[in-house]
Design an enzyme around this catalytic site. Structure first.
Site, PDB file in Angstrom:
ATOM      1  CB  SER A 152       1.532  64.045  -8.076  1.00  0.00           C
ATOM      2  OG  SER A 152       1.044  65.236  -8.636  1.00  0.00           O
ATOM      3  CG  ASN A 208       7.972  58.584  -8.726  1.00  0.00           C
ATOM      4  OD1 ASN A 208       9.026  58.701  -8.094  1.00  0.00           O
ATOM      5  ND2 ASN A 208       7.717  59.314  -9.798  1.00  0.00           N
ATOM      6  NE  ARG A 240      17.540  51.647 -19.895  1.00  0.00           N
ATOM      7  CZ  ARG A 240      18.040  52.610 -19.149  1.00  0.00           C
ATOM      8  NH1 ARG A 240      17.886  52.590 -17.849  1.00  0.00           N
ATOM      9  NH2 ARG A 240      18.692  53.610 -19.676  1.00  0.00           N
ATOM     10  CG  ASP A 290       6.458  61.216 -14.345  1.00  0.00           C
ATOM     11  OD1 ASP A 290       6.881  60.501 -13.415  1.00  0.00           O
ATOM     12  OD2 ASP A 290       7.179  62.009 -14.976  1.00  0.00           O
ATOM     13  CD  GLU A 345       1.318  57.110 -20.771  1.00  0.00           C
ATOM     14  OE1 GLU A 345       1.224  58.226 -21.267  1.00  0.00           O
ATOM     15  OE2 GLU A 345       0.335  56.342 -20.608  1.00  0.00           O
ATOM     16  CB  SER A 386      15.789  65.664   0.687  1.00  0.00           C
ATOM     17  OG  SER A 386      14.918  65.786  -0.414  1.00  0.00           O
ATOM     18  NE  ARG A 416      19.682  50.975 -14.351  1.00  0.00           N
ATOM     19  CZ  ARG A 416      20.500  51.071 -15.391  1.00  0.00           C
ATOM     20  NH1 ARG A 416      21.235  52.135 -15.547  1.00  0.00           N
ATOM     21  NH2 ARG A 416      20.580  50.088 -16.276  1.00  0.00           N
ATOM     22  CB  ILE A 417      14.570  54.524 -17.523  1.00  0.00           C
ATOM     23  CG1 ILE A 417      14.539  56.042 -17.685  1.00  0.00           C
ATOM     24  CG2 ILE A 417      13.397  53.868 -18.224  1.00  0.00           C
ATOM     25  CD1 ILE A 417      14.725  56.494 -19.117  1.00  0.00           C
ATOM     26  CG  LEU A 418      12.795  51.122 -12.522  1.00  0.00           C
ATOM     27  CD1 LEU A 418      11.742  51.339 -11.445  1.00  0.00           C
ATOM     28  CD2 LEU A 418      13.835  50.102 -12.069  1.00  0.00           C
ATOM     29  CG  HIS A 432       6.282  63.987 -11.233  1.00  0.00           C
ATOM     30  ND1 HIS A 432       7.421  63.725 -11.969  1.00  0.00           N
ATOM     31  CD2 HIS A 432       5.651  65.020 -11.863  1.00  0.00           C
ATOM     32  CE1 HIS A 432       7.475  64.540 -13.003  1.00  0.00           C
ATOM     33  NE2 HIS A 432       6.413  65.343 -12.957  1.00  0.00           N
TER      34      HIS A 432
HETATM   35  C1  GRF Z   1      12.322  64.886  -5.626  1.00  0.00           C
HETATM   36  O1  GRF Z   1      12.169  66.260  -5.638  1.00  0.00           O
HETATM   37  C2  GRF Z   1      11.223  64.202  -6.404  1.00  0.00           C
HETATM   38  O2  GRF Z   1      10.194  65.064  -6.758  1.00  0.00           O
HETATM   39  C3  GRF Z   1      11.872  63.717  -7.660  1.00  0.00           C
HETATM   40  O3  GRF Z   1      13.231  63.563  -7.352  1.00  0.00           O
HETATM   41  C4  GRF Z   1      13.584  64.414  -6.286  1.00  0.00           C
HETATM   42  C5  GRF Z   1      14.461  63.604  -5.376  1.00  0.00           C
HETATM   43  O4  GRF Z   1      15.009  64.369  -4.343  1.00  0.00           O
HETATM   44  N1  GRF Z   1      11.228  62.510  -8.084  1.00  0.00           N
HETATM   45  P1  GRF Z   1      15.672  63.641  -3.090  1.00  0.00           P
HETATM   46  O5  GRF Z   1      16.774  62.741  -3.632  1.00  0.00           O
HETATM   47  O6  GRF Z   1      14.622  62.887  -2.357  1.00  0.00           O
HETATM   48  O7  GRF Z   1      16.253  64.785  -2.290  1.00  0.00           O
END
Ligand code: GRF
Length: 240
Positions: free
Chosen positions: A143, A114, A72, A152, A150, A27, A98-100, A116
């Site tokens: 955010s 990113n 990985r 977030d 580290e 989304s 996926r964890i980078l 969050h």
């Molecule tokens: C988002 O709500 C974001 O906060 C988190 O992952 C979700 C991804 O949603 N990091 P979408 O795939 O963009 O709908």
């Protein structure tokens, strides 16, 4: 790459190139597509998965199947090579689950953003909506931040907040926070892309730097987003 802490200056010959890394729903990818409508022909809305959204918008897609890599590091090497081959300036994580590896992030540090679903530095990690409700918080939000190894913990770029209502559930909060994300993330990315040089320093962390775009109330964010759409200008509207 480690000596390139900012993205390339945009020129007519070299418009900045974004890669959006997605795992699922997408989304936020859709919100990005919709925020630059002149650069895509996407009309469709609804419950699409991320790759369908990209396909409908005519955006090149690249799927890297992690199951074929031994570990990985091998996956991240392939990812890095793909990004370099496409001359990517800025990596946008949008629900990328996926964890980078630390090595990948250090290599691209200053070029990865990113979104969050919490008001960082509070509530890093998963299940943020459940956790704020369990703690009886009165405010919540999202955010946009630079990514560092580290989790977030990278420097903030922008935040948006909303009041928690008495009848909120994790699901209702997720919906309301995502509505904020869909304005905040494109807006913050537009601000990043507008910078000739990014004020990024690998020694700072989220506790030591204020978000340059501030923490916006929903109404202020809507106004700022609208103003950007109408004028092409992304101005800071700091409220805290
Ligand atoms: C988002 O709500 C974001 O906060 C988190 O992952 C979700 C991804 O949603 N990091 P979408 O795939 O963009 O709908």
């Amino acid at each position: 790459m480690t000596d390139q802490p900012h993205i390339a200056s945009e020129t007519a010959e070299h418009p900045r190139r974004l890669a959006v890394l997605v795992s699922g729903n997408g989304s936020n990818l859709q919100a990005l597509i919709d925020s630059w409508p002149h650069q895509s022909s996407c009309q469709h809305r609804g419950q699409l998965a991320a790759l369908e959204r990209a396909q409908q918008a005519g955006i090149p897609q690249h799927v890297i199947d992690h199951t074929v890599f031994s570990d990985r590091a091998a996956f991240d090497t392939q990812l890095s090579e793909t990004l370099l081959a496409h001359r990517i300036d800025l990596i946008v994580l949008a629900g990328f689950m996926r964890i980078l590896t630390d090595h990948f992030i250090s290599t691209w540090q200053g070029r990865i953003v990113n979104v969050h679903p919490s008001l960082l530095p509070e509530y890093r990690g998963l299940h943020t909506h459940q956790r704020v409700l369990a703690d009886g918080k009165t405010q919540h939000g999202c955010s946009v931040h630079w990514v560092v190894p580290e989790l977030d913990a990278g420097p903030l770029i922008a935040q948006a907040r909303l009041p928690i209502l008495p009848n909120d559930t994790p699901a209702s909060l997720q919906n309301r926070v995502q509505d904020l994300e869909h304005k905040l993330y494109p807006f913050a990315i537009a601000w990043v892309l507008n910078q000739a040089e990014l004020p990024y320093n690998t020694s700072v962390n989220s506790e030591s730097i204020a978000a340059p775009l501030g923490c916006l109330e929903a109404e202020t964010l809507q106004q700022a987003w609208q103003n950007w759409q109408e004028t092409g200008r992304v101005l800071p509207h700091a409220t805290s």
